[in-house]
Motif scaffolding. Sequence first.
Motif, mmCIF file in Angstrom:
data_model
loop_
_atom_site.group_PDB
_atom_site.id
_atom_site.type_symbol
_atom_site.label_atom_id
_atom_site.label_comp_id
_atom_site.label_asym_id
_atom_site.label_seq_id
_atom_site.Cartn_x
_atom_site.Cartn_y
_atom_site.Cartn_z
ATOM 1 N N LYS A 136 -13.520 6.755 5.811
ATOM 2 C CA LYS A 136 -14.315 5.713 6.724
ATOM 3 C C LYS A 136 -15.868 6.447 6.939
ATOM 4 N N ALA A 137 -16.850 5.827 6.235
ATOM 5 C CA ALA A 137 -18.057 6.271 6.696
ATOM 6 C C ALA A 137 -19.157 5.485 7.070
ATOM 7 N N LYS A 138 -20.027 6.030 7.992
ATOM 8 C CA LYS A 138 -21.184 5.227 8.452
ATOM 9 C C LYS A 138 -22.388 5.889 8.196
ATOM 10 N N THR A 139 -23.546 4.861 8.482
ATOM 11 C CA THR A 139 -24.893 5.469 8.039
ATOM 12 C C THR A 139 -24.970 6.814 8.263
ATOM 13 N N GLY A 140 -25.627 7.447 7.025
ATOM 14 C CA GLY A 140 -25.983 9.130 7.371
ATOM 15 C C GLY A 140 -24.694 9.859 6.795
ATOM 16 N N LYS A 197 -5.640 -6.284 6.505
ATOM 17 C CA LYS A 197 -4.195 -6.057 5.903
ATOM 18 C C LYS A 197 -4.558 -5.321 4.559
ATOM 19 N N ILE A 198 -3.722 -3.913 4.563
ATOM 20 C CA ILE A 198 -3.685 -3.217 3.494
ATOM 21 C C ILE A 198 -2.390 -3.017 2.973
ATOM 22 N N GLN A 199 -2.494 -3.619 1.521
ATOM 23 C CA GLN A 199 -1.211 -3.803 1.008
ATOM 24 C C GLN A 199 -1.151 -2.888 -0.385
ATOM 25 N N LYS A 200 -0.232 -2.421 -0.609
ATOM 26 C CA LYS A 200 0.243 -1.505 -1.838
ATOM 27 C C LYS A 200 -0.064 -2.552 -2.699
ATOM 28 N N ASN A 201 -0.513 -1.887 -4.056
ATOM 29 C CA ASN A 201 -0.700 -2.633 -5.323
ATOM 30 C C ASN A 201 0.563 -2.265 -6.226
ATOM 31 N N ASN A 202 1.236 -3.385 -6.418
ATOM 32 C CA ASN A 202 2.668 -3.364 -7.205
ATOM 33 C C ASN A 202 2.628 -2.898 -8.645
ATOM 34 N N PHE A 203 1.446 -2.885 -8.974
ATOM 35 C CA PHE A 203 1.240 -2.415 -10.511
ATOM 36 C C PHE A 203 1.927 -0.945 -10.371
ATOM 37 N N PHE A 204 1.637 -0.269 -9.607
ATOM 38 C CA PHE A 204 1.966 1.260 -9.590
ATOM 39 C C PHE A 204 3.768 1.415 -9.203
ATOM 40 N N SER A 205 3.976 2.484 -10.038
ATOM 41 C CA SER A 205 5.395 2.916 -9.683
ATOM 42 C C SER A 205 5.684 3.751 -8.421
ATOM 43 N N GLN A 206 4.624 4.460 -8.044
ATOM 44 C CA GLN A 206 4.687 5.246 -6.905
ATOM 45 C C GLN A 206 3.418 5.552 -6.023
ATOM 46 N N VAL A 207 3.438 4.985 -4.849
ATOM 47 C CA VAL A 207 2.010 5.322 -4.071
ATOM 48 C C VAL A 207 2.481 5.668 -2.684
ATOM 49 N N PRO A 208 1.810 7.002 -2.445
ATOM 50 C CA PRO A 208 2.174 7.394 -1.097
ATOM 51 C C PRO A 208 1.376 6.559 -0.054
ATOM 52 N N PRO A 209 1.933 6.993 1.211
ATOM 53 C CA PRO A 209 1.099 6.318 2.230
ATOM 54 C C PRO A 209 -0.482 6.832 2.264
ATOM 55 N N ILE A 210 -1.237 5.728 2.859
ATOM 56 C CA ILE A 210 -2.616 6.136 2.609
ATOM 57 C C ILE A 210 -3.121 7.123 3.757
ATOM 58 N N ARG A 211 -3.937 8.046 3.320
ATOM 59 C CA ARG A 211 -4.382 8.923 4.472
ATOM 60 C C ARG A 211 -5.737 8.426 4.982
ATOM 61 N N GLU A 212 -5.863 8.261 6.279
ATOM 62 C CA GLU A 212 -7.198 7.913 6.897
ATOM 63 C C GLU A 212 -8.088 9.179 7.159
ATOM 64 N N MET A 213 -9.197 9.237 6.765
ATOM 65 C CA MET A 213 -9.976 10.561 6.984
ATOM 66 C C MET A 213 -11.494 9.882 7.118
ATOM 67 N N TYR A 214 -11.973 11.032 7.623
ATOM 68 C CA TYR A 214 -13.595 10.890 7.945
ATOM 69 C C TYR A 214 -14.262 11.947 6.980
ATOM 70 N N PRO A 215 -15.651 11.725 6.831
ATOM 71 C CA PRO A 215 -16.645 12.666 6.342
ATOM 72 C C PRO A 215 -16.797 13.814 6.978
ATOM 73 N N PHE A 255 -13.096 16.317 3.941
ATOM 74 C CA PHE A 255 -12.690 15.448 4.754
ATOM 75 C C PHE A 255 -12.393 15.903 6.178
ATOM 76 N N VAL A 256 -12.293 15.376 7.168
ATOM 77 C CA VAL A 256 -11.648 15.715 8.640
ATOM 78 C C VAL A 256 -10.806 14.584 8.848
ATOM 79 N N THR A 257 -9.921 14.678 9.722
ATOM 80 C CA THR A 257 -8.858 13.748 10.116
ATOM 81 C C THR A 257 -9.728 12.943 11.512
#
Length: 259
Positions: A136-140, A197-215, A255-257
């Motif tokens: 997640k990034a903002k201006t700058g 709403k964040i939804q897994k794309n069923n095309f993929f056979s394996q998708v780990p949980p999404i990691r939220e990070m910042y620059p 990235f940082v958490t």
Amino acid sequence: MIDLRKNSGLPIKEDGKYHLIFEGRLPKFKPAVRTIDEMKDVLLDKTLKEPKELYYMYRDVAFDEDRELEKKNQLRYDITIIKPDRLGKELMKTAGHYHPGNYPELYEVISGEAWCIQQKPSKEDFKKILDVIWIKAKTGDKIICLPGYGHILINPSKSQALITSNWVGTKFSSDYSLYCKAQGAAYLFLEENGKIKIQKNNFFSQVPPIREMYPNRKIEKFGLESGKPIYPLINTPEKLRFLNYPEEFDFADAFVTNA
Ligand SMILES: [Fe+2]
């Protein structure tokens, strides 16, 4: 009209209609337009007809006097304007691609807010995703697209354009085909009843949980600091060496958490 001089380091403005105005000694560039027809493969709703145009790519923007340094160091600078809109239920996004050769890329947010979704597929099976990062990034802010990851950009705003610039090596051409086959990224970002709403794309056979990070706000080895434009880095090309020689660098601090 948005004056982008301070945030980009270039004499440019956005004209209020998602196009750039080039001023001063900067040559005038024309954008490539990404249309909804070209995006069909990566959209959840393939019957969508609107918006006809999604984003505008100004490729290879530079002052004439910087061409030699760019060529010598195999670098290109682009600017992208992503409209504020929705694609049916989906948030406005770019098509997504991988970089053959696992080269990274350097983005900066010139105006607006950017979500960058990066995903790392297994070398043996691209349907197996080993890591997904939501930056997640903002201006700058600066965003490094990590070696070995594919990426898309999302403009989460319904009212404000997202304007980014990027430095990238010129040794490869982006590969869009795997994102087309998968009909998008590993996760889909939707808006339902005013909620994201964040939804897994069923095309993929394996998708780990999404990691939220910042620059990371400051990465000295790459000459990066939030709020400091990246265009002038062409004058210290050793700072951009990581784009063409990623094996020489450590990307663990990209990235940082916490914001
Ligand atoms: Fe890229």
